[in-house]
Structures are given as structure tokens and as C-alpha cells.
Design a protein around this motif. Structure first.
Motif, PDB file in Angstrom:
ATOM      1  N   THR A  18       0.825  -1.201   0.000  1.00  0.00           N
ATOM      2  CA  THR A  18       0.000   0.000   0.000  1.00  0.00           C
ATOM      3  C   THR A  18       0.868   1.263   0.000  1.00  0.00           C
ATOM      4  OG1 THR A  18      -0.071  -0.105   2.399  1.00  0.00           O
ATOM      5  CG2 THR A  18      -1.896  -1.124   1.198  1.00  0.00           C
ATOM      6  N   LYS A  19       2.053   1.134   0.592  1.00  0.00           N
ATOM      7  CA  LYS A  19       2.938   2.296   0.653  1.00  0.00           C
ATOM      8  C   LYS A  19       4.376   1.791   0.808  1.00  0.00           C
ATOM      9  CE  LYS A  19       3.769   6.508   3.376  1.00  0.00           C
ATOM     10  NZ  LYS A  19       3.374   7.257   4.577  1.00  0.00           N
ATOM     11  N   THR A  20       5.280   2.364   0.051  1.00  0.00           N
ATOM     12  CA  THR A  20       6.690   1.986   0.153  1.00  0.00           C
ATOM     13  C   THR A  20       7.462   3.190   0.705  1.00  0.00           C
ATOM     14  OG1 THR A  20       6.447   0.518  -1.743  1.00  0.00           O
ATOM     15  CG2 THR A  20       8.689   1.108  -1.099  1.00  0.00           C
ATOM     16  N   THR A  21       8.229   2.946   1.767  1.00  0.00           N
ATOM     17  CA  THR A  21       8.973   4.036   2.415  1.00  0.00           C
ATOM     18  C   THR A  21      10.472   3.775   2.252  1.00  0.00           C
ATOM     19  OG1 THR A  21       7.199   4.076   4.047  1.00  0.00           O
ATOM     20  CG2 THR A  21       9.147   5.389   4.523  1.00  0.00           C
ATOM     21  N   PHE A  22      11.218   4.835   1.947  1.00  0.00           N
ATOM     22  CA  PHE A  22      12.661   4.719   1.692  1.00  0.00           C
ATOM     23  C   PHE A  22      13.437   5.382   2.826  1.00  0.00           C
ATOM     24  CE2 PHE A  22      10.353   4.632  -2.238  1.00  0.00           C
ATOM     25  CZ  PHE A  22      10.902   3.556  -2.926  1.00  0.00           C
ATOM     26  N   PHE A  23      14.441   4.684   3.298  1.00  0.00           N
ATOM     27  CA  PHE A  23      15.304   5.204   4.364  1.00  0.00           C
ATOM     28  C   PHE A  23      16.742   5.192   3.884  1.00  0.00           C
ATOM     29  CE2 PHE A  23      11.644   3.124   6.232  1.00  0.00           C
ATOM     30  CZ  PHE A  23      11.163   4.060   7.137  1.00  0.00           C
ATOM     31  N   GLY A  24      17.515   6.232   4.294  1.00  0.00           N
ATOM     32  CA  GLY A  24      18.912   6.278   3.900  1.00  0.00           C
ATOM     33  C   GLY A  24      19.575   7.537   4.418  1.00  0.00           C
ATOM     34  N   ASP A  50       4.761   9.760 -14.141  1.00  0.00           N
ATOM     35  CA  ASP A  50       4.202   9.360 -12.846  1.00  0.00           C
ATOM     36  C   ASP A  50       3.106  10.329 -12.432  1.00  0.00           C
ATOM     37  OD1 ASP A  50       5.290  11.385 -10.693  1.00  0.00           O
ATOM     38  OD2 ASP A  50       6.957  10.958 -12.042  1.00  0.00           O
ATOM     39  N   ALA A  51       2.119   9.768 -11.779  1.00  0.00           N
ATOM     40  CA  ALA A  51       0.957  10.571 -11.398  1.00  0.00           C
ATOM     41  C   ALA A  51       1.285  11.528 -10.258  1.00  0.00           C
ATOM     42  CB  ALA A  51      -0.190   9.650 -11.007  1.00  0.00           C
ATOM     43  N   GLY A  52       2.132  11.084  -9.353  1.00  0.00           N
ATOM     44  CA  GLY A  52       2.377  11.906  -8.173  1.00  0.00           C
ATOM     45  C   GLY A  52       3.649  12.729  -8.242  1.00  0.00           C
ATOM     46  N   GLY A  53       4.439  12.557  -9.290  1.00  0.00           N
ATOM     47  CA  GLY A  53       5.676  13.303  -9.390  1.00  0.00           C
ATOM     48  C   GLY A  53       6.689  12.878  -8.332  1.00  0.00           C
ATOM     49  N   GLU A  54       6.600  11.665  -7.882  1.00  0.00           N
ATOM     50  CA  GLU A  54       7.485  11.189  -6.821  1.00  0.00           C
ATOM     51  C   GLU A  54       8.768  10.614  -7.422  1.00  0.00           C
ATOM     52  OE1 GLU A  54       9.466  10.616  -4.064  1.00  0.00           O
ATOM     53  OE2 GLU A  54       7.480  11.099  -3.234  1.00  0.00           O
ATOM     54  N   ALA A  55       9.893  11.234  -7.094  1.00  0.00           N
ATOM     55  CA  ALA A  55      11.164  10.843  -7.686  1.00  0.00           C
ATOM     56  C   ALA A  55      11.584   9.433  -7.282  1.00  0.00           C
ATOM     57  CB  ALA A  55      12.248  11.836  -7.281  1.00  0.00           C
ATOM     58  N   TRP A  56      11.074   8.953  -6.157  1.00  0.00           N
ATOM     59  CA  TRP A  56      11.485   7.631  -5.693  1.00  0.00           C
ATOM     60  C   TRP A  56      10.703   6.506  -6.368  1.00  0.00           C
ATOM     61  CZ3 TRP A  56      15.688   6.541  -2.972  1.00  0.00           C
ATOM     62  CH2 TRP A  56      16.315   7.598  -2.320  1.00  0.00           C
ATOM     63  N   SER A 109      25.389   5.497   0.031  1.00  0.00           N
ATOM     64  CA  SER A 109      25.169   4.888   1.348  1.00  0.00           C
ATOM     65  C   SER A 109      24.082   3.836   1.228  1.00  0.00           C
ATOM     66  CB  SER A 109      24.723   5.967   2.360  1.00  0.00           C
ATOM     67  OG  SER A 109      25.581   7.085   2.318  1.00  0.00           O
ATOM     68  N   PRO A 110      23.890   3.040   2.238  1.00  0.00           N
ATOM     69  CA  PRO A 110      22.803   2.054   2.198  1.00  0.00           C
ATOM     70  C   PRO A 110      21.429   2.727   2.109  1.00  0.00           C
ATOM     71  CG  PRO A 110      24.364   1.506   3.922  1.00  0.00           C
ATOM     72  CD  PRO A 110      24.731   2.871   3.438  1.00  0.00           C
ATOM     73  N   ILE A 111      20.564   2.117   1.318  1.00  0.00           N
ATOM     74  CA  ILE A 111      19.175   2.573   1.211  1.00  0.00           C
ATOM     75  C   ILE A 111      18.288   1.361   1.488  1.00  0.00           C
ATOM     76  CG2 ILE A 111      17.375   3.472  -0.324  1.00  0.00           C
ATOM     77  CD1 ILE A 111      19.573   4.849  -1.939  1.00  0.00           C
ATOM     78  N   LEU A 112      17.328   1.545   2.350  1.00  0.00           N
ATOM     79  CA  LEU A 112      16.397   0.464   2.671  1.00  0.00           C
ATOM     80  C   LEU A 112      14.990   0.885   2.252  1.00  0.00           C
ATOM     81  CD1 LEU A 112      15.833  -2.280   4.134  1.00  0.00           C
ATOM     82  CD2 LEU A 112      15.356  -0.914   6.182  1.00  0.00           C
ATOM     83  N   ALA A 113      14.327  -0.014   1.528  1.00  0.00           N
ATOM     84  CA  ALA A 113      12.934   0.241   1.141  1.00  0.00           C
ATOM     85  C   ALA A 113      12.049  -0.763   1.863  1.00  0.00           C
ATOM     86  CB  ALA A 113      12.759   0.110  -0.362  1.00  0.00           C
ATOM     87  N   ILE A 114      11.001  -0.246   2.496  1.00  0.00           N
ATOM     88  CA  ILE A 114      10.066  -1.120   3.210  1.00  0.00           C
ATOM     89  C   ILE A 114       8.705  -1.027   2.526  1.00  0.00           C
ATOM     90  CG2 ILE A 114       8.920  -1.597   5.412  1.00  0.00           C
ATOM     91  CD1 ILE A 114      11.900  -1.999   5.534  1.00  0.00           C
TER      92      ILE A 114
END
Lengths: 179, 398
Positions: B129-135, B225-231, B143-148
Motif C-alpha cells: 500500500t505504501k513503500t517508504t525509503f530510508f537512507g 508518474d501521477a504523483g511526481g514522486e522521484a522515488w 550509502s545504504p538505502i532500505l525500502a520497506i
């Protein structure tokens, strides 16, 4: 106007179809006018076992496959020559057939038994019959017959002379029917 | 009996059928259809060929309308990054071509897929439903990037860039659930960089450009993309189990992109510009099989060109080597169609001449492709085949 332009091919098709039908009607009228003389001509030049109308029909179909009657400058002459050619072709076929019959011992059984006056005419070639019929019955001049049948004037004269002599000789030899 | 009487008798022998009957029998002999009525099957079949050409024409035109429909659906002004004077920037992908390669084919859609998620929701039981990126907030791609991925059923699916399996396991062990979403605990090196919701993943416009030179290929995809979200681009990674991804920033067509290399050896470059997400991959055809190749060495061959040149390249692409083969063949066929029309009009069945110009005019509006060429050839064969095999007498003038 715009709507009509969308459907112009359909309109064209209808016009072409009606055009074709009109031409067919013209051809039929022309054929109907020629039919009496063609039918008589076919009856004379055809052998006794051939139906004149069948011959006319076959000749007409043959001509129509190649061209339109209304496009011909002399449709009557063209049809008569076609009739003559058909009879000649038929004779050639029968000739080959008759050569085979004696070998099979069937020549007597298969021979036709026509009245003698008919057989006189059958002994003439179709072209000779055509020449004396056109000259002596229909009253064509020899040059007109030459044009009509695609022969030279000299050939027409010779054929007419020979055919008449032959017929006169045969008819004079024929005994008078008993009363 | 005199010879003349003999001839006269012979001339009248037999049963007369009459002129009309003899005529009708002769016409029937040369044309099995009733007199005066056209052969409906011959005409119908040829009109069907003409209609089929028209349908293909309409379909072909609708395909190229894809350019226009993008223009019509764009309602917001966008920032022009590639070319300041480019009026179509943001509503069409950047006009990118590949130096040394020809554009072979273009696919696009301007229709928003109904319920299609750009994530890998179709391969997991619970859709994300939603993907969140951490880094690292200052230099994320070194650097490490984690996607949940937060899944429908309350679970999650983790994956990472610049992380090996052991480090990933360590991070995952420390995940906590807060306000119904999975997140990383207090860690200054792993702050939230962004997120993509499932709705943002719906793409209204999608393009694919296939370039080739010999056996070498480059595939460029562009999604608006519909939301303009770079990720958004990173949600396409869908790494296999045990696969690790290394990412680093790289300049591509004048903007910053990310080169992602998998532990399997494959790589791709991706970037975001003007509301479009781009992905480029390299490949090679080996024994009729397309195999992945490293794109890193070929990034410099991607160039932004004038949009008119780009449009010309697109119009010249599509189908099989359109510009080199189909157009000349199409022109030759058109000449044959026109000559055939004239022939049928004057010499052959005239009705055959009518559909030919109609089909030809429709074809003129098309960029020739295989189907329309085959239909033209089929139409000609049908017309001449009918003409050659028809029964004589359909039109006595020939």
C-alpha cells in the motif's frame, strides 16, 4: 453534398450496373432482329442431326464471350461465320469418329437414316450449303456472300457452281414419289 | 423438288425456340448467375477487402493519435528542464535518441491502466500500500538505502540498495511498527527519504523506445508518474532473493541519474525529469535470444535532440524497417492499384474499379506497415484472381 461524396462508390456501382443492363437490352434487341435470318442460316448449314437453335445459341455464347454484339460492325456476318465454323468443327469431330466405327463393326448400326432429300444436302459441305442458300434463297450477290462468309469472290463462284450442279444432278436422279 | 425448295424447307426445319429463349440460354451458358443480376459474392468479397484496408487505416491513424492524446490530457504547466523552448516537454518524454543506433520501434499508451500497480504487487499475495525509503539524507546513493513495502495484510517486504544480505538482516531486525506502518528506529544514518503510495504508482502514460545497431540494443522506457514522486523508479527493482543492488549517481542526458548494478551482473540507469521516470537498459541479440548487457558504458550515447528530429525518427520507426522497405513497396502497390482501377474501368468489370481508389486513399493516410501492405497485395490478388477466374460474360465488353 458531403454525405453524398462519402458514398460515391456505391453510386458509381449502381450506374455501372444499370449501364451494363442497358447494353444487354440493346444487344438483345439487336439479336432479336437478326434471329430469323440466323436461325434459317443455321438450319441450312447445320447437319441434319443438329438443332438450328442450339447452334445459334452456341454461336451467340461464343461471340458474347469475346465481345459485345453492339460493338461489332457486321454482327450478322460475324454470327453466321461463327455458326459455319461450329458446324465445320463438328464435322471434323464426327469424321474422326466415323473412321473408328468400321473398325468396331458399328458403322452399319450407327449410320443415320434420313430422308433422301435431306441426305442430298448433307452430302454438300456446310460452306457450299451456305453459299447456295445465301445466293439462291436469300438473293445475295456473290460479292456480298464473299464478304459475309469471309471468302474470296472466286471461291464463292466455284462453290456455288459446284453445289448447284451437284444438287441438280441428285434431284433429277431422284424418282418421283408414288401417287 | 427443286434445289431452292429443298433449301427453303431445310431453312424452316425444327422447332423454333424464339429469339428471347435462345438469348437467355446463351447468357446463362456464359454466366451462371441469372441474367441482369450481378454476382453478389464476387462484389461482396472485394468490397470486404476494401473495407478491411479502411479499418486497418483507421486503426493505424488511432495509434499515431497517441501523440495528440497526450497533448490533450496535459493540463498543468511543467518545469522545462531539457530544453527551455520545448513546448512539449513534460507532456511527452524528452526527445532522446541514441547516437550510432536507429530507433526501431515505439510503443506507447495514453490510457491509464485500471488498477495496475507499478510495484510488484502482482507477484506477492498481499499488495503493497505504501513503500517508504530510508537512507543517508545528504548522500543517499553512496550509502545504504532500505525500502520497506507495507503490505495489505499488515506485513512488510524489505529490500535494499548498497547493502549486503547480512546488513539488511540486521536492519530488518530493528524494524518497528508505528501508526500502522513499518519504520526504522532512531538512526541518524537511516532517515526517511521519501515514500510512494500505491496510488502514486498508477502511470497515465507509458512509452518504450527500442534502439538497435546490428545485434546491440538499448531499450529506453519513460513513464509519466501521477504523483511526481522521484522515488517511484526504485519501486521497480523487485530484487530476487539473495540479490543485492549497488547504486551510484551518474550524469545522464544532462541530469543526475542513478546507475543500479545487480549482483547478477545486470545493470540499468534511471533518472527523473519533468515528471517522467526513465529507465535505460542495454542488451544484445545472441542466437535469436535477447541477453542483458551493461548499460554503464553506453550512457554517453544517449542524447537529447531537437523534438522535430525526434518526431521524424518516431514516424520512421514502427513495424519492420518501415522507411527502407515498406514505403517503396507501398508506393509501387499504390501505382499498381491505380493502374488496375483504370484497367477495370475501361477493360474489365467496372464494378471492380470502384473500391480500389477508396482503399488507396485510405492507405495514403497511413504509414505503411506489414498488415496494410499485405492487405493491398491481397486486394490486388483478389481483384485480378476474380478477373482471371470469373465466368466469361460478366461484362461482354472485355
Amino acid at each position: 453534398m458531403l454525405i453524398r461524396s462519402h458514398f460515391w462508390p456505391v453510386g458509381c456501382l449502381r450506374i455501372m450496373t444499370s449501364d451494363l443492363q442497358a447494353r444487354r437490352r440493346e444487344e438483345l434487341d439487336l439479336f432479336a432482329a437478326l434471329y430469323p435470318q440466323l436461325r434459317r442460316f443455321a438450319a441450312v448449314v447445320a447437319d441434319s442431326d443438329q438443332e438450328p437453335d442450339d447452334l445459334v445459341q452456341e454461336a451467340l455464347a461464343k461471340v458474347l464471350r469475346r465481345t459485345s454484339l453492339t460493338d461489332l460492325s457486321h454482327p450478322a456476318a460475324y454470327l453466321k461465320r461463327t455458326v459455319l465454323n461450329l458446324v465445320a468443327n463438328d464435322r471434323r469431330r464426327k469424321g474422326r469418329y466415323r473412321q473408328i466405327l468400321p473398325r468396331l463393326g458399328l458403322d452399319e448400326a450407327m449410320s443415320d437414316n434420313y430422308p433422301s432429300d435431306i441426305s442430298f444436302l448433307d452430302e454438300l459441305s456446310p460452306t457450299d450449303r451456305a453459299v447456295i442458300y445465301l445466293a439462291d434463297v436469300d438473293g445475295y450477290s456473290l460479292s456480298d456472300i464473299a464478304t459475309e462468309l469471309g471468302l474470296s469472290a472466286g471461291a464463292v463462284r466455284k462453290r456455288a457452281s459446284r453445289a448447284r450442279a451437284n444438287l441438280r444432278e441428285r434431284t433429277s436422279d431422284e424418282p418421283e414419289p408414288a401417287t | 423438288m427443286s434445289p431452292n425448295q429443298l433449301l427453303e424447307d431445310r431453312a424452316e426445319r425444327g422447332q423454333q425456340r424464339g429469339a428471347a429463349n435462345v438469348w437467355a440460354a446463351a447468357i446463362k451458358e456464359i454466366d451462371p448467375t441469372p441474367v441482369g443480376r450481378p454476382n453478389p459474392w464476387g462484389r461482396a468479397s472485394f468490397w470486404l477487402v476494401g473495407l478491411a484496408v479502411a479499418v486497418v487505416g483507421i486503426i493505424g491513424l488511432r495509434q499515431f493519435d497517441g501523440f495528440d492524446s497526450v497533448d490533450e490530457t496535459a493540463t498543468t504547466s511543467v518545469e522545462v528542464a531539457q530544453q527551455d523552448d520545448d513546448p512539449n516537454a513534460g507532456i511527452e518524454p524528452a526527445p532522446i535518441l541514441v547516437e550510432g543506433m536507429s530507433l526501431r520501434s515505439v510503443y506507447s499508451t495514453s490510457v491509464e491502466p485500471d488498477g495496475v500497480s507499478v510495484t510488484s504487487s502482482d507477484v506477492v499475495i498481499d499488495a503493497p500500500t505504501k513503500t517508504t525509503f530510508f537512507g543517508n539524507p545528504t548522500d543517499p546513493f553512496s550509502s545504504p538505502i532500505l525500502a520497506i513495502e507495507n503490505l495489505d495484510g499488515g506485513g512488510f517486504r524489505p529490500w535494499a540498495l548498497n547493502l549486503n544480505g547480512a546488513s539488511l538482516d540486521g536492519l530488518v531486525d530493528n524494524l518497528i511498527r508505528a501508526d500502522g506502518e513499518w519504520t526504522i528506529g532512531d538512526d541518524p544514518e537511516m532517515v526517511q527519504l521519501g515514500s510512494v503510495t500505491d496510488e502514486a504508482g498508477q502511470f497515465p502514460t507509458w512509452w518504450q523506445f527500442d534502439f538497435e545497431s546490428g545485434d546491440k540494443t538499448i531499450t529506453l522506457q519513460a513513464e509519466k508518474d501521477a504523483g511526481g514522486e522521484a522515488w517511484l523508479w526504485i519501486t521497480r527493482l523487485a530484487p530476487a532473493e539473495g540479490e543485492t543492488m549497488d547504486a551510484k549517481t551518474i550524469e545522464v542526458v544532462g541530469t543526475e541519474g542513478v546507475l543500479v548494478t545487480s549482483s547478477t551482473g545486470a545493470d540499468f540507469v534511471t533518472w527523473e525529469s519533468d515528471g517522467f521516470n526513465y529507465v535505460a537498459r542495454a542488451g544484445e541479440v545472441v542466437s535469436d535470444t535477447h541477453e542483458g548487457r551493461l548499460v554503464a558504458d553506453k550512457i554517453d550515447s544517449l542524447v537529447v535532440v531537437n523534438r522535430a528530429d525526434w518526431q521524424a525518427a518516431i514516424e520512421g520507426a514502427g513495424g519492420f524497417t518501415t522507411s527502407s522497405i515498406a514505403v517503396p513497396i507501398g508506393l509501387v502497390l499504390m501505382v499498381l492499384w491505380i493502374l488496375s482501377s483504370i484497367w477495370f474501368l475501361y477493360k474489365g468489370p467496372r464494378w471492380l474499379a470502384a473500391p480500389l481508389p477508396v482503399a488507396g486513399l485510405v492507405f495514403l493516410a497511413l504509414t505503411p506497415d506489414v498488415i496494410s501492405l499485405l492487405l493491398l497485395i491481397g486486394g490486388l490478388i483478389a481483384a485480378w484472381g476474380y478477373f482471371a477466374l470469373r465466368k466469361d460474360g460478366d461484362d461482354p465488353s472485355d
